[in-house]
Design an enzyme around this catalytic site. Structure first.
Site, PDB file in Angstrom:
ATOM      1  N   GLU A   1      36.275  22.291 -78.423  1.00 10.26           N
ATOM      2  CA  GLU A   1      35.313  21.886 -79.125  1.00 10.26           C
ATOM      3  C   GLU A   1      35.525  21.363 -80.437  1.00 10.26           C
ATOM      4  OE1 GLU A   1      32.557  25.050 -80.571  1.00 10.26           O
ATOM      5  OE2 GLU A   1      31.014  23.644 -81.356  1.00 10.26           O
TER       6      GLU A   1
ATOM      7  N   ASP B   1      22.961  25.760 -80.066  1.00  9.81           N
ATOM      8  CA  ASP B   1      22.055  26.439 -81.425  1.00  9.81           C
ATOM      9  C   ASP B   1      21.017  25.456 -81.573  1.00  9.81           C
ATOM     10  OD1 ASP B   1      23.957  28.742 -81.886  1.00  9.81           O
ATOM     11  OD2 ASP B   1      25.297  26.763 -81.836  1.00  9.81           O
TER      12      ASP B   1
HETATM   13  N1  ADE Z   1      28.549  30.271 -82.214  1.00 11.32           N
HETATM   14  C1  ADE Z   1      27.343  29.700 -81.991  1.00 11.32           C
HETATM   15  N2  ADE Z   1      27.423  28.340 -81.733  1.00 11.32           N
HETATM   16  C2  ADE Z   1      28.730  28.010 -81.546  1.00 11.32           C
HETATM   17  C3  ADE Z   1      29.560  26.863 -81.257  1.00 11.32           C
HETATM   18  N3  ADE Z   1      29.038  25.792 -81.084  1.00 11.32           N
HETATM   19  N4  ADE Z   1      30.879  27.106 -81.305  1.00 11.32           N
HETATM   20  C4  ADE Z   1      31.244  28.439 -81.555  1.00 11.32           C
HETATM   21  N5  ADE Z   1      30.646  29.361 -81.723  1.00 11.32           N
HETATM   22  C5  ADE Z   1      29.369  29.437 -81.683  1.00 11.32           C
HETATM   23 ZN    ZN Z   2      28.355  27.371 -78.263  1.00 11.33          ZN
END
Ligand code: ADE
Ligand code: ZN
Length: 350
Positions: A210, A289
């Site tokens: 990510e 999220d």
């Molecule tokens: N916790 C909640 N969303 C997250 C994300 N996108 N990357 C890492 N940890 C997380």
């Molecule tokens: Zn995540």
């Protein structure tokens, strides 16, 4: 499914199809579905004081520059969750949104350490969430599984302690994941705890690629033995890794709006979702999220397809099908959902 249908569907019919198609959501942090209105309602119910005067002020703070700037607010928002009913209400609010988006199956991440470190018993968290999963199935027809995440900015010892707390409830937990701040917290830090989870028969996933480098995706596969990669969009920096992910059909749970909001990509038009699909990867679309990033799963589909003109009905079908293939349910159930998907596409094309 008649393959020519997928190539002849006009682009203006895509939004309705994206909305109507049945899908699974495989990357949703349930604490990340807490809308500001519910945060304030729970704060009042529980007598918690928040460092924001109201809903609008909290929402105005949702201008993130990177993952950590989001996590700081996300953990603050979760501080209102104290009682079993709070976890139940949070998850039910998500399930109602998911059902409206034609999600037939969801695999929910939850972060027990965010709660147990504040003195909330593990049992409170798991009881609220499992009751919501049962109610979602009975009242909304949405099936759900739970994936317990370890916070990677905390220690290996803390992860083992969380696993010990989860042990009486493992029949309610399908798998484990790894989330929170990626940079500087490589998968290797959790090699032993993931090995133990594997021995216990838990399914394994991890956030990787990510914000962290492609190397973390390799380590998640080789050191943690995960079956799915959460995000994984930085795999494109390593063509040999892309070839491996395609050959081994390792699913990536991609979250387009999250990537824009956390500045992983510049704009949605820069997102590599189409590239990943055209490279033959088993990519899926998810909301991550949704309360913080501007929308639930269908909003992710709609905005990605609007910004990326290469994406067509064939990609939409592939993404929904991938979401079923990559889920942790049995083969018969996957087959039934794939048939429902094909029926929706055939109706749309007729
Ligand atoms: N916790 C909640 N969303 C997250 C994300 N996108 N990357 C890492 N940890 C997380
Ligand atoms: Zn995540």
């Amino acid at each position: 499914m008649n393959p020519t249908l997928l190539d002849t569907l006009p682009r203006d019919r895509l939004p309705a199809l994206l909305q109507a198609m049945p899908k699974a959501e495989l990357h949703i942090h349930i604490e990340g579905s807490l809308e500001p209105e519910l945060i304030f309602a729970l704060a009042e119910r529980n007598g918690v004081t928040l460092p924001y005067p109201g809903v609008e002020a909290l929402r105005a703070a949702y201008a993130f520059t990177d993952l950590q700037s989001f996590l700081d607010i996300y953990y603050a928002g979760a501080s209102v969750l104290l009682k079993e009913d709070d976890f139940f209400d949070m998850a039910m609010a998500y399930f109602r949104r998911a059902a409206a988006d034609n999600v037939v199956h969801a695999e929910l991440f939850f972060d027990p350490q965010t709660h147990t470190d504040r003195g909330v018993p593990f049992e409170t968290v798991i009881n609220g969430l499992t009751r919501a999963c049962q109610t979602a199935r009975e009242e909304l027809g949405v099936s759900a599984l739970l994936i317990m995440c370890f916070l990677r900015h905390l220690s290996e010892e803390a992860a083992f302690d969380t696993l010990a707390q989860a042990t009486p409830y493992l029949d309610r937990i399908t798998g484990v994941g790894l989330d929170s701040g990626e940079r500087g917290n490589p998968p290797e830090k959790f090699a032993r705890v993931f090995a133990r989870c594997r021995e216990l028969g838990l399914r394994l996933v991890a956030h990787a690629g990510e914000e962290g480098p492609a190397e973390y995706i390799r380590a998640a596969l080789d050191v943690l033995n995960v079956e799915r990669i959460d995000h994984g969009v930085r795999c494109v920096e390593d063509p040999a890794l892309v070839a491996r992910l395609a050959a081994q059909r390792i699913p990536l749970t991609v979250c387009p709006l999250s990537n824009v909001k956390l500045c992983v990509v510049g704009t949605m038009a820069d997102h590599n979702l189409a590239t990943l699909l055209d490279a033959g990867l088993c990519a899926t679309v998810n909301s991550d999220d949704p309360a913080y990033f501007g929308g639930y799963i269908n909003q992710n589909f709609l905005e990605a397809f609007a910004a990326l003109p290469q994406l067509n009905a064939r990609h939409a079908h592939t993404l929904a099908r991938n979401s079923f293939d990559a889920s942790f349910v049995d083969g018969d159930t996957k087959g039934r959902w794939r048939d429902r998907l094909d029926a929706v596409f055939e109706r749309a094309a007729s």
